[in-house]
Design a protein around this motif. Structure first.
Motif, short mmCIF file in Angstrom:
data_model
loop_
_atom_site.label_atom_id
_atom_site.label_comp_id
_atom_site.label_asym_id
_atom_site.label_seq_id
_atom_site.Cartn_x
_atom_site.Cartn_y
_atom_site.Cartn_z
N ALA A 186 24.19 14.12 0.22
CA ALA A 186 24.01 15.13 0.08
C ALA A 186 24.32 16.79 0.66
CB ALA A 186 21.86 15.31 -0.49
N ASN B 168 22.09 4.40 -13.11
CA ASN B 168 20.47 5.48 -13.85
C ASN B 168 22.19 6.61 -14.08
OD1 ASN B 168 21.48 6.28 -11.00
ND2 ASN B 168 19.55 5.81 -10.79
N HIS C 63 23.30 8.54 -11.83
CA HIS C 63 23.19 9.21 -10.93
C HIS C 63 25.11 8.90 -9.62
CE1 HIS C 63 18.78 10.30 -10.70
NE2 HIS C 63 19.71 10.41 -11.81
N GLN D 152 25.99 7.50 -5.87
CA GLN D 152 25.49 6.84 -5.34
C GLN D 152 26.14 6.95 -3.37
OE1 GLN D 152 23.20 3.77 -6.19
NE2 GLN D 152 22.44 4.25 -7.99
N ARG E 233 22.23 5.65 -0.89
CA ARG E 233 21.23 7.15 -1.32
C ARG E 233 22.05 7.36 -2.71
NH1 ARG E 233 23.30 8.13 4.49
NH2 ARG E 233 21.52 8.84 5.53
N ASP E 234 21.11 7.43 -3.44
CA ASP E 234 20.99 7.99 -4.71
C ASP E 234 20.51 9.33 -4.79
OD1 ASP E 234 20.07 9.28 -7.25
OD2 ASP E 234 19.07 7.40 -7.46
N LEU E 235 21.86 10.15 -4.41
CA LEU E 235 21.61 11.32 -4.44
C LEU E 235 21.41 12.53 -5.41
CD1 LEU E 235 25.12 12.02 -3.06
CD2 LEU E 235 23.16 11.29 -1.72
N GLY E 236 21.03 11.69 -6.64
CA GLY E 236 20.11 12.45 -7.80
C GLY E 236 21.29 13.39 -8.96
N TYR E 237 22.68 13.19 -8.24
CA TYR E 237 23.34 14.15 -8.83
C TYR E 237 23.66 13.39 -10.19
CZ TYR E 237 23.73 17.31 -4.81
OH TYR E 237 23.34 17.65 -3.48
N VAL E 238 23.88 13.97 -11.26
CA VAL E 238 24.01 13.25 -13.08
C VAL E 238 25.45 13.45 -12.49
CG1 VAL E 238 23.22 12.79 -14.87
CG2 VAL E 238 21.58 13.51 -13.38
#
Length: 316
Positions: free
Chosen positions: A52, A290, A292, A294, A303-308
């Motif tokens: 991240a 999803n 995101h 990764q 890690r799923d960094l959550g950024y789309v």
């Protein structure tokens, strides 16, 4: 799109960076120290470490395209490197990951294509709007006269070692010309500084050309319309890491050696996207199912960094 007045001439190899870029990527590829570049859902260029610490560079990208980044020398949380990408105006752009420095090179790229940087960081390869393979050192763009397949991107290992899908659908290299290997439509090859080439053949499987020219159809089936990612600076070409989306939609890896078996990581990827590998082979990034970003670190922690990510794009 913003353009910094402080940008130096050339490819932005050092302008605005905390450390100079010293190596490079194939298209697309994350840095050796873990900096990832990507097009976010807002169609802007972002950079992040593999754990991240991401930020927007406030530069608009052409929808559907992906950036490439030179390795730099920072740690995973230090954003360094030069990013090359297709700007929203269709031109080749370069930006410094660690600052606001950027440059529009004023050279139009073919729609839906991406640029690549050589391993010494001195030259960029891209498909020009005229459909040919072009290269530039940031000052003097050169038309090689080699016609490329629409919608595909070249891979640059060194100034002389570049690979691409020709307009005839076959794998070509800049130095050797046309090979006898047909490629899957809409896909792009990857090439290392030592000349290892990975590509999706017309068979729909991963093919590898190793140092010395030995060629193998691995039999590993790839998802349609996707391309392999590959480490470019391994000290042992036989251990060159190759990542790809399998026909099961999951992340797979193998190596250039015929004795290295395919590994299915069981991580679902977004359809039509391709994974990327750091130049040293230690890290990977991909567009998760999803939506995101990764990443996988040196110890293979996901890690799923959550950024789309923007639809249809891959991290670089």
């Amino acid at each position: 799109m913003r353009k910094s007045l402080t940008v130096a001439l050339g490819l932005l190899l050092a302008a605005g960076m905390t450390t100079p870029a010293r190596a490079a990527t194939v298209d697309p590829l994350i840095s050796a120290k873990g900096t990832v570049a990507f097009q976010a859902a807002d169609n802007r260029l972002w950079v992040t470490g593999i754990t991240a610490n991401g930020k927007s560079l406030n530069l608009d990208m052409m929808p559907g395209t992906s950036p490439a980044i030179s390795p730099g020398t920072g740690q995973t949380t230090v954003l360094t490197g030069t990013v090359v990408f297709q700007g929203s105006n269709g031109d080749l752009w370069a930006a410094a990951a660690g600052s606001t420095a950027s440059k529009d090179h004023g050279v139009p790229m073919a729609p839906g294509t991406n640029a690549s940087i050589t391993t010494d960081g001195a030259r960029v390869a891209f498909q020009h709007a005229n459909g040919d393979l072009w290269t530039t050192d940031g000052r003097s763009p050169v038309d090689t006269g080699r016609a490329m397949a629409p919608g595909t991107s070249p891979s640059a290992g060194t100034a002389s070692r570049m690979a691409f899908q020709g307009a005839d659908g076959f794998l070509w290299t800049l130095s050797g010309g046309r090979t006898s290997y047909a490629m899957a439509p809409g896909t792009s090859p990857a090439i290392s500084q030592d000349g290892v080439i990975a590509f999706q053949g017309a068979t729909g499987t991963l093919w590898i050309i190793r140092v010395g020219g030995a060629t193998t159809d691995t039999g590993y089936r790839m998802a349609p319309g996707t391309s392999p990612g590959m480490s470019t600076m391994s000290k042992d070409w036989d251990l060159t890491r190759i990542a790809f989306q399998g026909d099961d939609g999951q992340l797979h890896t193998t190596a250039a050696s015929v004795n290295r078996l395919n590994k299915d990581w069981g991580f679902d990827m977004m359809a039509g996207t391709s994974p990327t590998v750091s130049s040293d082979g230690a890290r990977m990034a991909f567009h998760g199912a999803n939506g995101h970003l990764q990443t996988m670190s040196e110890n293979d922690t996901r890690r799923d960094l959550g950024y789309v990510l923007a639809a249809g794009t891959s991290p670089g």
